[in-house]
Every structure is written in structure tokens, then in C-alpha cells.
Design a protein around this motif. Sequence first.
Motif: not given
Ligand code: ADP
Length: 252
Positions: A41-43, A63-67
Motif C-alpha cells: 500500500e502506498t499512501r 520533494p519527489s514522491g510527495g504526492g
Molecule cells: P510527486 O509528483 O510528488 O513526485 P507522485 O504523486 O507521483 O509524487 O507519487 C506519490 C507516491 O505515490 C509515490 O510514492 C509514488 O510511487 C506513488 N504512486 C504514484 N502513482 C502510483 C500508482 N499508479 N501506483 C502505485 N503507486 C503510485
Amino acid sequence: MIPDGLLLWHKDGIAYVMNEKTNAWIQVRELSRTFTNGEVETRALRGITFEMVPGEFLAVTGPSGGGKSTLLHILGLRDRGTGGSVRLLDRELATLGNRERTLLRRKLGCIDQNAGLVGELSVYENVELPLVFLGMKRKERRKRVEELLDRLKLSHRLHHRPAQLSGGQQQRIAFARAIASRPELLLADEPTGNLDSANRVLLMDLLSDFNRQGGSIVMVTHSAKDASYAHRILHLNDGSLLSENQAQHLHP
Ligand code: ADP
């Protein structure tokens, strides 16, 4: 003297006043998005809350991965939250059916860091494409596209293919395509991510012009300079909203 309930901000020497009570036009409440892949699960968003008024230019950084992209995808009706609520252009997204989502999507324009132009079509046809989908008449389309490309100083490239143009020109065409339908809200995901500094400034000036003419913008960016064009900056980290600031004026 500003009456209670009115929101005020300054940009380029202009005072903007909005009625906070009636014009909350994007209203995000405790929005969460959890991705589930098998056991994992990724929140991506963990209950974020903010509002935006019409005409506002909002930057989302962190930061990258922030949502950030996840938030933009939900606002762009390309994804749905798994908790909380989103009101967009005064419509509660959870209550909309597919047809209503499609109609609402037409009020939005999108641009991201890859211009994403259709290689087989000319510059003119790329910008015209969203207007064809809207069912606009050919003559009206031609007037709209020619005016727009003239304003962007790309009239001499109407019949070129995207691959014959520079990265900066391609991104300006992607911008033209995004605003051709005169959207109320422009969603921009790292729009200058692949540009050199001269082209970055050109594109940010175009976004600012769109905003000065009344268009609202939500822009995801890593660049503090780009964020400084916005009225307000949201910082997202690990799916949570860390802070909200008024933008500092770093750009020339
Ligand atoms: P940002 O745009 O700030 O770099 P993202 O919104 O792309 O961040 O991603 C936020 C988190 O959600 C990350 O850990 C990413 O790996 C995860 N994530 C994004 N899209 C998906 C997806 N379709 N399936 C699984 N995890 C996802």
C-alpha cells in the motif's frame, strides 16, 4: 478598507480581492489517495485540505514522491481520491457520473513537461484538435488557432511537424493546445521541466498572462523561481500538506 470575509493578495502591483465565502471554487477536504498493488500500500495523499478562489495561481512544490502529481491527476479528473472530498468549479466530484466528469473536464486545460504533441499532425492541427473534440465549426476553429499562434509568435510554423521544432517551441505549442478551448483552470505538471532558462522564462510569462486574463492555474514545480510566479505555494511532503506561503517575487 477591506470588509471581513474578503481575501486579498497583491501581484505585479495589482490588488486582487475575492469573496472567500462564496468563491471557494476548488475545495479539497481531507483528501487521501492510497494505491494498492498486491500486498503493498502506498499512501500518496494523506488527508490534505486547501481551498482556491477563481483567478488564483497556485504552485505545488515538494520533494519527489510527495504526492504532487497524484493531486494534479485527481484535480484533472484522471484519477479519484480514496478518501475525503473535492469540490471543483463548484461541483462535488464524488457525485458526478461519467458524462458529467467528461463535461467538467472540458473546462480544464492540461500541460506537462513532455509537450506530448501528435507527431503526424502539423502545429496547426495539434492546437486545433481539442476544438474539433468540442464540436466547434471549422471557420471558428481557424480563427481561434491562428490568433493564438500569432500571439505566441508561431504563425510561421503552422504547417511544420512538431519534430521540426525546438523543445521550447514544442512546449509553447503544447501550451497553446492547453488553452485553445479557453479553460477556466489550467493544470500544469512541471511545465518547464525540460526547458533551458530562456525558454523557461518565456513559458512562465505565458502562464502569467493567461492568469492575468482571469484563468486559474494549479502548477506542480520543483523550481523556486517558477513557484514565485504564483500567488500562493503549497508544500507537499510524503502525502501531507506541510505549509502554505505567499509567493516571494524572485522572477525579473
Ligand atoms: P510527486 O509528483 O510528488 O513526485 P507522485 O504523486 O507521483 O509524487 O507519487 C506519490 C507516491 O505515490 C509515490 O510514492 C509514488 O510511487 C506513488 N504512486 C504514484 N502513482 C502510483 C500508482 N499508479 N501506483 C502505485 N503507486 C503510485
